[in-house]
Design a protein around this motif. Structure first.
Motif, PDB file in Angstrom:
ATOM      1  N   ASN A 117      50.037  41.032  42.099  1.00  0.00           N
ATOM      2  CA  ASN A 117      48.650  40.770  42.484  1.00  0.00           C
ATOM      3  C   ASN A 117      47.718  41.868  41.997  1.00  0.00           C
ATOM      4  N   ALA A 118      48.200  43.111  42.000  1.00  0.00           N
ATOM      5  CA  ALA A 118      47.368  44.225  41.537  1.00  0.00           C
ATOM      6  C   ALA A 118      46.977  44.035  40.065  1.00  0.00           C
ATOM      7  N   LEU A 119      47.869  43.451  39.273  1.00  0.00           N
ATOM      8  CA  LEU A 119      47.550  43.170  37.870  1.00  0.00           C
ATOM      9  C   LEU A 119      46.413  42.158  37.768  1.00  0.00           C
ATOM     10  N   ASP A 120      46.451  41.133  38.628  1.00  0.00           N
ATOM     11  CA  ASP A 120      45.382  40.131  38.625  1.00  0.00           C
ATOM     12  C   ASP A 120      44.053  40.745  39.058  1.00  0.00           C
ATOM     13  N   VAL A 121      44.091  41.553  40.106  1.00  0.00           N
ATOM     14  CA  VAL A 121      42.860  42.175  40.599  1.00  0.00           C
ATOM     15  C   VAL A 121      42.262  43.092  39.533  1.00  0.00           C
ATOM     16  N   GLU A 122      43.109  43.870  38.874  1.00  0.00           N
ATOM     17  CA  GLU A 122      42.639  44.767  37.817  1.00  0.00           C
ATOM     18  C   GLU A 122      42.004  43.967  36.672  1.00  0.00           C
ATOM     19  N   ALA A 123      42.671  42.882  36.283  1.00  0.00           N
ATOM     20  CA  ALA A 123      42.137  42.047  35.203  1.00  0.00           C
ATOM     21  C   ALA A 123      40.839  41.369  35.633  1.00  0.00           C
ATOM     22  N   GLY A 124      40.775  40.958  36.912  1.00  0.00           N
ATOM     23  CA  GLY A 124      39.565  40.319  37.416  1.00  0.00           C
ATOM     24  C   GLY A 124      38.369  41.253  37.398  1.00  0.00           C
ATOM     25  N   ARG A 125      38.592  42.493  37.813  1.00  0.00           N
ATOM     26  CA  ARG A 125      37.495  43.471  37.786  1.00  0.00           C
ATOM     27  C   ARG A 125      37.062  43.745  36.342  1.00  0.00           C
ATOM     28  N   ALA A 126      38.033  43.839  35.453  1.00  0.00           N
ATOM     29  CA  ALA A 126      37.705  44.091  34.045  1.00  0.00           C
ATOM     30  C   ALA A 126      36.922  42.926  33.446  1.00  0.00           C
ATOM     31  N   ALA A 127      37.178  41.721  33.959  1.00  0.00           N
ATOM     32  CA  ALA A 127      36.478  40.533  33.459  1.00  0.00           C
ATOM     33  C   ALA A 127      35.130  40.330  34.132  1.00  0.00           C
ATOM     34  N   GLY A 128      34.799  41.178  35.116  1.00  0.00           N
ATOM     35  CA  GLY A 128      33.496  41.093  35.765  1.00  0.00           C
ATOM     36  C   GLY A 128      33.415  40.137  36.932  1.00  0.00           C
ATOM     37  N   LEU A 129      34.557  39.754  37.538  1.00  0.00           N
ATOM     38  CA  LEU A 129      34.507  38.907  38.730  1.00  0.00           C
ATOM     39  C   LEU A 129      33.747  39.622  39.829  1.00  0.00           C
ATOM     40  N   ASP A 130      32.913  38.868  40.587  1.00  0.00           N
ATOM     41  CA  ASP A 130      32.176  39.518  41.666  1.00  0.00           C
ATOM     42  C   ASP A 130      33.130  39.865  42.808  1.00  0.00           C
ATOM     43  N   GLU A 131      32.666  40.729  43.689  1.00  0.00           N
ATOM     44  CA  GLU A 131      33.542  41.246  44.736  1.00  0.00           C
ATOM     45  C   GLU A 131      33.978  40.175  45.733  1.00  0.00           C
ATOM     46  N   GLY A 132      33.147  39.133  45.888  1.00  0.00           N
ATOM     47  CA  GLY A 132      33.558  38.035  46.760  1.00  0.00           C
ATOM     48  C   GLY A 132      34.803  37.339  46.232  1.00  0.00           C
ATOM     49  N   LEU A 133      34.829  37.091  44.917  1.00  0.00           N
ATOM     50  CA  LEU A 133      36.004  36.467  44.305  1.00  0.00           C
ATOM     51  C   LEU A 133      37.194  37.422  44.284  1.00  0.00           C
ATOM     52  N   ILE A 134      36.917  38.705  44.078  1.00  0.00           N
ATOM     53  CA  ILE A 134      37.998  39.690  44.105  1.00  0.00           C
ATOM     54  C   ILE A 134      38.646  39.706  45.489  1.00  0.00           C
ATOM     55  N   ASP A 135      37.832  39.620  46.532  1.00  0.00           N
ATOM     56  CA  ASP A 135      38.379  39.621  47.892  1.00  0.00           C
ATOM     57  C   ASP A 135      39.257  38.399  48.125  1.00  0.00           C
ATOM     58  N   ARG A 136      38.863  37.242  47.600  1.00  0.00           N
ATOM     59  CA  ARG A 136      39.671  36.036  47.756  1.00  0.00           C
ATOM     60  C   ARG A 136      40.965  36.130  46.966  1.00  0.00           C
ATOM     61  N   LEU A 137      40.922  36.876  45.853  1.00  0.00           N
ATOM     62  CA  LEU A 137      42.086  37.018  44.985  1.00  0.00           C
ATOM     63  C   LEU A 137      43.081  38.052  45.511  1.00  0.00           C
ATOM     64  N   ALA A 138      42.574  39.098  46.141  1.00  0.00           N
ATOM     65  CA  ALA A 138      43.410  40.248  46.495  1.00  0.00           C
ATOM     66  C   ALA A 138      44.347  39.951  47.666  1.00  0.00           C
ATOM     67  N   LEU A 139      45.575  40.442  47.548  1.00  0.00           N
ATOM     68  CA  LEU A 139      46.544  40.375  48.638  1.00  0.00           C
ATOM     69  C   LEU A 139      46.772  41.768  49.211  1.00  0.00           C
ATOM     70  N   THR A 140      47.134  41.784  50.477  1.00  0.00           N
ATOM     71  CA  THR A 140      47.545  43.011  51.162  1.00  0.00           C
ATOM     72  C   THR A 140      48.843  42.717  51.889  1.00  0.00           C
ATOM     73  N   GLY A 141      49.461  43.749  52.425  1.00  0.00           N
ATOM     74  CA  GLY A 141      50.660  43.520  53.221  1.00  0.00           C
ATOM     75  C   GLY A 141      50.395  42.578  54.373  1.00  0.00           C
ATOM     76  N   GLU A 142      49.230  42.731  54.997  1.00  0.00           N
ATOM     77  CA  GLU A 142      48.876  41.860  56.123  1.00  0.00           C
ATOM     78  C   GLU A 142      48.702  40.414  55.670  1.00  0.00           C
ATOM     79  N   ARG A 143      48.129  40.228  54.491  1.00  0.00           N
ATOM     80  CA  ARG A 143      47.936  38.858  54.005  1.00  0.00           C
ATOM     81  C   ARG A 143      49.259  38.215  53.614  1.00  0.00           C
ATOM     82  N   VAL A 144      50.176  38.977  53.082  1.00  0.00           N
ATOM     83  CA  VAL A 144      51.509  38.429  52.789  1.00  0.00           C
ATOM     84  C   VAL A 144      52.196  38.024  54.086  1.00  0.00           C
TER      85      VAL A 144
END
Length: 420
Positions: free
Chosen positions: A55-82
């Motif tokens: 997931n960290a690879l996706d988040v990094e690529a998303g930020r590099a592609a200019g995804l807004d933070e709302g979409l980044i939040d929907r994309l990002a996983l945490t231990g709690e979300r797993v």
């Protein structure tokens, strides 16, 4: 990440394997399916580190592609979300199994015993955006209802979905489900979606879950049956006989409790008889919470209100924006809703029972709320325990879709030698 293409042969091969798996899944009893779901939940938690790394690879690529933070939040996983995804699978395992439920049963005068039973669709494909949690939710609900799952998430979540499906599929197979019961559709560009939409005869049902662009593309290009979900131009009508304190609570909650979801209210309609008192009150309450009101001439007299256009009446904002209009009566409110609604959810706030009945009878949406927030249009809030999406179509599935909506029916006729 760079987009990868999949040929029609690649996609049809995955679908063909899913069809074979579906035939093995259909007769399985609840005990096997529930054990598999619990094993999948345990496997997710055991593999949390590798899932988070992907997931960290996706988040990094998303930020590099200019995804807004709302979409980044929907994309990002945490231990709690797993952990929450794993708990969701356990919750689905605890739900009643819809497969085999008898919807109708009777005996004809000629002695034929006729029953209508719930059965799985077969192969259910989900096409969705951003959120990796949908991968787990869709797989769990499909398997519990006896369907093979074909999952096509967005390119932005590709690494996460590869990791998640790998864990889920391995755990499901180890627990006794068919090997290809859960699969990721190959490819990350639109060509793979197009091939999936045309896999008629291999895929039984497609459910798109995302924005209007995705849903329209699927509906306009699919030869496989589709259930539309999610687009919500949702209205709240405050009647002349409303309790204004209640109305304020409902409007504010419907708009601001979570703006990026399909059951969030986008348009407010207010009866002219209470406009002088209610408009300043509700506008202030919304503005205090950061909402930009796009209003008609009456609303636009208030400070900070932006004049509304037809674009505002048809918009699903999914943001801290709300269109607002004064109407002459309930019939004008109903006419506005029928003109602009997407058929998702509408609400009326009133103490007049006759007005409420008129609104409910004439508003043609999947869910109609009387003196309650639009945010209650949700499978969990309806007591389903889980939800695959919210259908805005007039098919067997309308409104929140739980396990039962992921089944079809078949007729079982038992005789004793009768002939016609």
């Amino acid at each position: 990440m760079a987009e990868t293409s999949a040929t029609q042969a690649d996609v049809r091969a995955v679908a063909a394997r899913a069809r074979e798996a579906a035939a093995e899944l259909a007769p399985l009893g609840r005990a096997i399916k529930d054990a598999a779901l619990r094993a999948m939940a345990d496997a997710l938690q055991d593999a949390a580190d590798s899932i988070l790394a992907a997931n960290a690879l996706d988040v990094e690529a998303g930020r590099a592609a200019g995804l807004d933070e709302g979409l980044i939040d929907r994309l990002a996983l945490t231990g709690e979300r797993v952990t929450a995804m794993a708990d969701g699978l356990r919750d689905v395992a605890a739900l009643p199994d819809p497969v085999g439920e008898v919807l109708r049963g009777y005996t004809q005068p000629n002695g034929l015993e006729i029953r209508q039973l719930r059965v799985p669709f077969g192969v259910v494909a989900m096409i969705y955006e951003a959120r990796p949690n949908v991968t787990v939710d869709a797989a769990g609900l499909a398997l519990k209802s006896g369907n093979a799952a074909l999952l096509r998430g967005s390119a932005s979540a590709y690494e996460s979905n590869v990791a998640l499906v790998g864990v889920l599929a391995a755990a499901a197979e180890k627990a006794g489900l068919p090997r290809d019961a859960v699969q990721l559709v190959p490819g990350t560009d639109r060509s793979s979606v197009g091939h999936l939409l045309r896999a008629r005869g291999l895929v039984d049902l497609i459910i798109p879950r995302g924005g209007a662009g995705l849903i329209n593309y699927v509906v306009e290009n699919a030869t496989v049956p589709v259930i539309e979900t999610g687009v919500g131009n949702v209205h709240v009508y405050v009647d002349a006989d409303a309790d204004l304190e209640m109305a304020e609570r409902i409007v504010v909650n419907s708009k601001t409790s979570r703006v990026s979801v399909c059951n969030s209210a986008e348009t407010l309609l207010v009866h002219a008889d209470i406009a002088a008192e209610f408009l300043p009150r509700i506008t202030s309450a919304l503005q205090t919470r950061g909402v930009l009101v796009h209003g008609d001439d009456r609303f636009a007299e208030l400070d900070g209100v932006q004049p509304a256009t037809d674009d505002d009446w048809e918009r699903e904002y999914l943001s801290l924006d709300m269109a607002a209009r004064v109407v002459a009566d309930v019939d004008e409110a109903i006419a506005h809703i029928r003109r602009w609604s997407t058929g998702h959810t509408e609400a009326i706030v009133t103490r007049n029972l006759d007005t409420a009945r008129r609104f409910v009878a004439r508003v043609d949406s999947a869910a109609v709320m009387v003196n309650a927030s639009t945010r209650f249009t949700d499978g969990g809030e309806f007591g389903f325990g889980a939800e695959i999406g919210i259908s805005t179509q007039k098919m067997h599935a309308r409104g929140p879709m739980g396990l039962a909506e992921l089944t079809s029916t078949k007729w079982i006729v038992t005789g004793d030698g009768q002939t016609r």
